[in-house]
Design a protein around this motif. Structure first.
Motif, PDB file in Angstrom:
ATOM      1  N   HIS A  15       0.960  -1.433   0.073  1.00 37.07           N
ATOM      2  CA  HIS A  15       0.016  -0.081  -0.096  1.00 37.07           C
ATOM      3  C   HIS A  15       0.796   1.476  -0.034  1.00 37.07           C
ATOM      4  O   HIS A  15       1.725   1.437   0.674  1.00 37.07           O
ATOM      5  N   TRP A  16       0.714   2.143  -1.095  1.00 38.39           N
ATOM      6  CA  TRP A  16       1.239   3.736  -0.699  1.00 38.39           C
ATOM      7  C   TRP A  16       0.252   4.469  -1.514  1.00 38.39           C
ATOM      8  O   TRP A  16      -0.539   4.227  -2.508  1.00 38.39           O
ATOM      9  N   ASN A  70      -5.412  19.513  -3.668  1.00 35.75           N
ATOM     10  CA  ASN A  70      -5.123  18.244  -4.173  1.00 35.75           C
ATOM     11  C   ASN A  70      -5.528  18.067  -5.633  1.00 35.75           C
ATOM     12  O   ASN A  70      -6.665  17.637  -6.015  1.00 35.75           O
ATOM     13  N   TRP A 135      -6.633   9.128  -0.235  1.00 34.92           N
ATOM     14  CA  TRP A 135      -7.635   9.860   0.851  1.00 34.92           C
ATOM     15  C   TRP A 135      -7.322  11.374   0.791  1.00 34.92           C
ATOM     16  O   TRP A 135      -5.965  11.769   0.764  1.00 34.92           O
ATOM     17  N   ILE A 136      -8.345  12.183   0.810  1.00 32.09           N
ATOM     18  CA  ILE A 136      -8.175  13.895   0.710  1.00 32.09           C
ATOM     19  C   ILE A 136      -8.905  14.641   2.021  1.00 32.09           C
ATOM     20  O   ILE A 136     -10.107  14.730   1.707  1.00 32.09           O
ATOM     21  N   GLY A 138      -8.238  17.217   2.738  1.00 33.76           N
ATOM     22  CA  GLY A 138      -8.311  18.669   2.424  1.00 33.76           C
ATOM     23  C   GLY A 138      -9.609  19.141   2.117  1.00 33.76           C
ATOM     24  O   GLY A 138      -9.779  20.459   1.679  1.00 33.76           O
ATOM     25  N   PHE A 159     -16.781  14.073   4.733  1.00 35.92           N
ATOM     26  CA  PHE A 159     -15.744  13.488   5.672  1.00 35.92           C
ATOM     27  C   PHE A 159     -14.450  13.678   4.871  1.00 35.92           C
ATOM     28  O   PHE A 159     -13.503  14.313   5.321  1.00 35.92           O
ATOM     29  N   ARG A 174       5.864   4.097   3.359  1.00 40.68           N
ATOM     30  CA  ARG A 174       5.921   5.051   4.409  1.00 40.68           C
ATOM     31  C   ARG A 174       5.726   4.342   5.605  1.00 40.68           C
ATOM     32  O   ARG A 174       4.979   3.222   5.677  1.00 40.68           O
TER      33      ARG A 174
HETATM   34  C1  LIG Z   1      -8.640  10.724   6.348  1.00 40.15           C
HETATM   35  C2  LIG Z   1      -7.382  10.844   5.327  1.00 40.15           C
HETATM   36  C3  LIG Z   1      -7.168  12.243   5.000  1.00 40.15           C
HETATM   37  C4  LIG Z   1      -5.804  12.316   4.218  1.00 40.15           C
HETATM   38  N1  LIG Z   1      -5.820  13.416   3.396  1.00 40.15           N
HETATM   39  C5  LIG Z   1      -4.771  13.619   2.737  1.00 40.15           C
HETATM   40  C6  LIG Z   1      -4.651  14.773   1.940  1.00 40.15           C
HETATM   41  O1  LIG Z   1      -5.661  15.770   1.935  1.00 40.15           O
HETATM   42  N2  LIG Z   1      -3.747  15.146   1.001  1.00 40.15           N
HETATM   43  C7  LIG Z   1      -2.742  14.095   0.832  1.00 40.15           C
HETATM   44  O2  LIG Z   1      -1.822  14.327  -0.074  1.00 40.15           O
HETATM   45  N3  LIG Z   1      -2.894  12.751   1.627  1.00 40.15           N
HETATM   46  C8  LIG Z   1      -3.894  12.573   2.409  1.00 40.15           C
HETATM   47  N4  LIG Z   1      -4.021  11.583   2.959  1.00 40.15           N
HETATM   48  C9  LIG Z   1      -2.822  10.613   2.911  1.00 40.15           C
HETATM   49  C10 LIG Z   1      -1.967  10.377   4.074  1.00 40.15           C
HETATM   50  O3  LIG Z   1      -1.052  11.496   3.923  1.00 40.15           O
HETATM   51  C11 LIG Z   1      -1.120   8.996   3.836  1.00 40.15           C
HETATM   52  O4  LIG Z   1      -2.027   7.977   3.899  1.00 40.15           O
HETATM   53  C12 LIG Z   1      -0.108   8.951   4.957  1.00 40.15           C
HETATM   54  O5  LIG Z   1       0.844   9.698   4.593  1.00 40.15           O
HETATM   55  C13 LIG Z   1       0.521   7.681   4.884  1.00 40.15           C
HETATM   56  O6  LIG Z   1       1.046   7.268   3.649  1.00 40.15           O
HETATM   57  P1  LIG Z   1       0.897   5.945   2.972  1.00 40.15           P
HETATM   58  O7  LIG Z   1      -0.650   6.029   2.718  1.00 40.15           O
HETATM   59  O8  LIG Z   1       1.273   6.099   1.463  1.00 40.15           O
HETATM   60  O9  LIG Z   1       1.526   4.950   3.741  1.00 40.15           O
HETATM   61  C14 LIG Z   1      -5.086  11.318   4.030  1.00 40.15           C
HETATM   62  C15 LIG Z   1      -5.268  10.017   4.600  1.00 40.15           C
HETATM   63  C16 LIG Z   1      -6.498   9.842   5.349  1.00 40.15           C
HETATM   64  C17 LIG Z   1      -6.658   8.479   5.949  1.00 40.15           C
END
Ligand SMILES: Cc1cc2nc3c(=O)[nH]c(=O)nc-3n(C[C@H](O)[C@H](O)[C@H](O)COP(=O)(O)O)c2cc1C
Length: 243
Positions: A15-16, A70, A135-136, A138, A159, A174
């Motif tokens: 997963h990334w 984003n 996920w965003i 933002g 959400f 990560r």
């Molecule tokens: C609820 C939620 C909101 C997130 N919001 C953003 C976001 O707005 N922009 C973004 O680039 N990544 C976002 N992420 C991704 C996280 O940054 C990412 O999952 C985290 O850095 C861990 O990295 P990985 O998923 O590559 O292991 C979000 C993740 C979650 C679960």
């Protein structure tokens, strides 16, 4: 057939989160499979208190990209707004002649729980098919505008966003904090200072400046970015859930 432990680890270790996608139109059977997996998520009280707004209009997708910081909202194969939805629950209650109780806190709790489980099923199913996603959170930067752009009725609360597509960036792995901090045995165990420091060091590789605690502070400490979001989220919950 159960998977082997090695297969499960290999899948989840791969997963990334991706923020840059190739231009790719998803085949209909992939979309159908992903949406089927989405609806198979467990759901509290059987209520399925969530809705997904699939963003298809290119101008709307670009608008979401700029509002949330984003831009991949516009370039992903699939872009969704993931919402908690108590509005539809009210319709089901009404069909049997009932009104929803004054339970905005419960509605928020159930709606977010259900929405997260369904959307994470969506992401995992997508990853099983070879896609990646993001996920965003933002969307919290522009809640009012997003509610009005997507015409969310009262009872529906955004959400997060979720984009899915074919990655156009190299894979990264990560890190996560130490498992001993997140799994407690029978009662909650306070971590020691050295355990906290070790996990901060473990997370350093995901930061630009090498200190993950400082990264967290830029989000969550006084004058961090979340302080700005607090008021607008509270206002949307008041407007959408009368909370
Ligand atoms: C609820 C939620 C909101 C997130 N919001 C953003 C976001 O707005 N922009 C973004 O680039 N990544 C976002 N992420 C991704 C996280 O940054 C990412 O999952 C985290 O850095 C861990 O990295 P990985 O998923 O590559 O292991 C979000 C993740 C979650 C679960």
């Amino acid at each position: 057939m159960p998977k082997t432990t090695a297969e499960v680890r290999t899948f989840f270790d791969a997963h990334w989160t991706v923020r840059k996608y190739k231009s790719f139109e998803m085949p209909p059977d992939h979309l159908d499979t992903i949406l089927s997996a989405t609806q198979r998520a467990p759901t509290d009280a059987t209520a399925q208190m969530y809705s997904f707004i699939r963003l298809r209009d290119s101008q709307l997708r670009e608008k979401f990209g700029s509002l949330t910081g984003n831009p991949h909202f516009a370039t992903a194969s699939l872009s969704f707004l993931v919402c908690a939805d108590v509005h539809r629950l009210e319709l089901f209650l009404k069909s049997a002649g009932h009104e929803l109780a004054a339970i905005p806190t419960i509605a928020n709790h159930f709606g977010i729980g259900d929405a997260v489980m369904a959307a994470q099923n969506m992401l995992v199913a997508s990853e099983m098919l070879g896609y990646r996603g993001c996920w965003i959170g933002g969307v919290l930067n522009a809640l009012d505008e997003i509610v009005s752009l997507t015409k969310l009725p009262q009872g529906v609360v955004p959400f997060a966003g979720l984009t899915i597509g074919v990655a156009d960036e190299p894979a990264v792995h990560r890190p996560r904090i130490a498992r001993s901090l997140i799994v407690h045995e029978d009662t909650y165990r306070e971590p020691s200072e050295s355990e906290i420091n070790e996990s901060v060091a473990l997370m350093a590789s995901i930061t630009a400046r090498g200190n993950w605690a400082e990264t967290l502070a830029r989000y969550f400490a006084k004058d961090g970015t979340m302080e700005k979001r607090e008021g607008s989220l509270r206002a949307i919950l008041k407007k959408q859930l009368k909370s």
